[in-house]
Design a protein around this motif. Structure first.
Motif, short mmCIF file in Angstrom:
data_model
loop_
_atom_site.label_atom_id
_atom_site.label_comp_id
_atom_site.label_asym_id
_atom_site.label_seq_id
_atom_site.Cartn_x
_atom_site.Cartn_y
_atom_site.Cartn_z
N GLU A 1 3.63 25.67 -37.93
CA GLU A 1 4.94 25.75 -38.58
C GLU A 1 5.86 24.59 -38.20
OE1 GLU A 1 6.63 29.62 -37.88
OE2 GLU A 1 4.76 30.61 -38.45
N LEU A 2 5.40 23.72 -37.32
CA LEU A 2 6.22 22.60 -36.86
C LEU A 2 5.77 21.31 -37.53
CD1 LEU A 2 6.26 23.36 -33.02
CD2 LEU A 2 7.97 24.01 -34.72
N ASP A 3 6.72 20.38 -37.68
CA ASP A 3 6.33 19.07 -38.20
C ASP A 3 5.91 18.17 -37.04
OD1 ASP A 3 8.69 18.16 -36.96
OD2 ASP A 3 9.75 17.80 -38.84
N TYR A 4 5.50 16.97 -37.38
CA TYR A 4 4.97 16.01 -36.40
C TYR A 4 5.93 15.81 -35.23
CZ TYR A 4 2.72 11.71 -34.74
OH TYR A 4 2.10 10.77 -33.97
N GLU A 5 7.20 15.53 -35.55
CA GLU A 5 8.20 15.26 -34.49
C GLU A 5 8.45 16.49 -33.60
OE1 GLU A 5 9.62 12.43 -33.42
OE2 GLU A 5 8.22 11.48 -34.82
#
Length: 152
Positions: free
Chosen positions: A91-95
């Motif tokens: 559920e998280l993006d790369y950053e």
């Protein structure tokens, strides 16, 4: 885990890397973003390698140092690594994944720094310094490879 000795601390640290690797590997399967999925796969392998490196400390360290008690371990609070799986990395993006991973490693680095000053024997202090150097080196290598520009 109840931490009483440096051996317990090494086990705990190894298990944290193992846990992080598993969480990342599991989350990579359902990560919709290709770049973030590739990052999770890479980080899972990196954490697995760290688990093995930390495990070697237990095999190669003098038993007397391993059996030395760790005093005031909880005075700084525990590393909150298991929070990372409460919100799946999928559920998280790369950053955000990078932030979580670097936060985790910074907590371990701070813990080892703290314990160096609390180690009562030279052997125990050397063990903590070696673990600290490993974590710092791997975090710096990771930052360079991910080109995040983060300073640890």
């Amino acid at each position: 885990m109840d931490i009483k000795t440096f051996e317990d601390l090494i086990d705990w640290s190894r298990e944290l890397h193992q846990h992080l690797s598993r969480c990342m590997k599991d989350s990579a399967r359902s990560q919709p973003d290709d770049k973030a999925r590739a990052l999770l796969e890479y980080l899972a392998d990196h954490e697995k390698a760290l688990e093995q490196m930390v495990g070697r400390f237990e095999q190669e360290t003098d038993q007397k140092a391993l059996n030395t008690h760790v005093y005031d371990y909880l005075s700084n609070g525990q590393v909150r690594s298991h929070r990372t799986c409460t919100v799946p990395y999928a559920e998280l993006d790369y950053e955000a994944i990078c932030r979580e991973v670097f936060d985790y490693h910074t907590q371990l680095i701070n813990l080892y720094h703290s314990l160096i000053g609390k180690a009562e024997t030279a052997t125990s202090r050397e063990l903590m310094m070696s673990l600290l150097e490993l974590e710092e080196h791997e975090a710096m290598r990771l930052a360079k490879q991910l080109d995040t520009g983060r300073a640890l």
